[in-house]
Design an enzyme around this catalytic site. Structure first.
Site, PDB file in Angstrom:
ATOM      1  CG  ASP A  72       1.891  -6.842   5.548  1.00 42.07           C
ATOM      2  OD1 ASP A  72       1.595  -7.773   4.777  1.00 42.07           O
ATOM      3  OD2 ASP A  72       1.817  -5.632   5.230  1.00 42.07           O
TER       4      ASP A  72
ATOM      5  CE1 TYR B 226       3.438  -1.393   1.223  1.00 43.95           C
ATOM      6  CE2 TYR B 226       3.972  -2.996   2.912  1.00 43.95           C
ATOM      7  CZ  TYR B 226       3.037  -2.316   2.151  1.00 43.95           C
ATOM      8  OH  TYR B 226       1.690  -2.574   2.334  1.00 43.95           O
TER       9      TYR B 226
ATOM     10  CE  LYS C 179       0.510  -6.033   1.468  1.00 44.63           C
ATOM     11  NZ  LYS C 179       1.639  -5.957   2.426  1.00 44.63           N
TER      12      LYS C 179
END
Length: 345
Positions: free
Chosen positions: A63, A68, A94
């Site tokens: 993930d 990030y 995402k």
């Protein structure tokens, strides 16, 4: 979904649930925020070695998010996994932020030790499609398995939440559903840290999955009772992230000092200490109990653990396979540390 490549592993909580979802690679998932330089820098070679080791240990779901490390986590995952058979792992990322160059951005205000970039919220249809396109390039793939709408909700957006929610329902989620229909992803959902927005969205848009960080953990279940019940009733899979509550229960020798991405207050640390005290009587590793607990819930398909190093990968793999005696769960329940009616392994 064995945690070792050399011998078969015993079935653990969540394994059957993970097998039920074609878009999910394993019951233990690799959380990619730490390799995006969250709170401290990780060099490229160490990040690559950590990802490869996770794959070798049987972790098959990875993930990440553009947020990030402002694309760094996605890039590192894409590079490290590029030589692995694509069918041997699954990916989630995402949408909801666009990553932009910014030569003045060096404050590390978001916690990522990365200079020269910034993240800007964008929940428009165009923003979703642009973000997804950039993610595929960084991940070096033409598809992913799970696409999540990142950080909607009042916790993040405050007074702007109603407008953000409308845009999510009117633009972002429909665009994601189109990507799913095109085969660019297999499942769509939201990735959040709060229950309220999950309960708002589920009746209004059909989701496949919710990544819920920090709310359904060994340490706390009170702020997730509605979402867990509704997810189970609607067939929405839960990816339980943040199983250690920002490291509060992740240490071997006592509570950590952080909770919810911030320094923990004295009362929180004192409550965390009770878990260590109770589980000491059954010689149970608190980290193992924290990692295994969410997987007992029938709605939970995987537990997502942020991993920064080879040592952390080995620790998580061992904890997933560690024996937590029934007496340990009973002791936590009897001490009032688990909510009434929760599923226990």
């Amino acid at each position: 979904m064995a945690v070792s490549t050399t011998k078969p592993a015993r079935q653990h909580p969540g394994e059957a649930s993970a097998r039920k979802h074609a878009w999910l690679g394993s019951a233990l998932s690799f959380g990619g925020a730490p390799i995006g330089n969250l709170y401290e820098s990780v060099d490229d070679a160490s990040a690559t070695a950590t990802i490869a080791h996770a794959w070798q240990r049987g972790i098959r779901h990875f993930d990440t998010a553009p947020y990030y490390g402002y694309g760094l986590s996605e890039t590192r995952l894409g590079d490290a996994l590029h030589d692995m058979p694509r069918e041997s792992f699954t990916l989630s990322t995402k949408v909801g932020r666009l990553i932009e160059d910014d030569a003045q951005q060096d404050s590390h205000a978001d916690g990522f030790i990365v200079d020269g970039h910034r993240a800007r919220f964008d929940y428009s249809r165009d923003g979703v499609l642009r973000s997804f396109d950039a993610s595929l390039q960084r991940l070096r793939t033409d598809h992913i398995e799970v696409l999540l709408l990142h950080d909607i909700g009042e916790l993040t957006h405050g007074a702007n939440h109603p407008a953000i929610l409308r845009q999510a329902l009117d633009e972002a989620l429909p665009a994601m559903a189109e990507l799913r229909a095109q085969g660019a992803c297999k499942a769509i959902g939201i990735g959040v840290n709060e229950e309220a927005v999950c309960v708002e969205v589920m009746p209004r848009f059909a989701l496949d999955v919710i990544m819920l960080a920090g709310r359904y953990t060994l340490f706390e279940q009170a702020q997730s009772r509605q979402v867990m019940a509704q997810a189970q009733a609607r067939g929405v899979a839960i990816l339980a992230a943040g199983p250690y509550n920002s490291g509060l229960l992740g240490n071997a020798n006592g509570p950590g000092k952080f909770y919810n991405y911030a320094p923990a207050d004295a009362a929180t640390v004192a409550r965390a200490q009770r878990f260590y005290d109770v589980l000491a009587f059954t010689h149970t590793d608190v980290g193992a109990a924290a990692l295994q607990f969410p997987l007992a819930h029938p709605a939970v398909a995987s537990v997502v653990c942020g991993l920064r190093s080879i040592a952390e990968v080995d620790q998580a793999a061992a904890r997933l396979q560690a024996t937590v005696p029934a007496a340990a769960w009973r002791a936590l329940h009897d001490a009032g540390l688990l909510q009434e009616g929760v599923s226990m392994p």
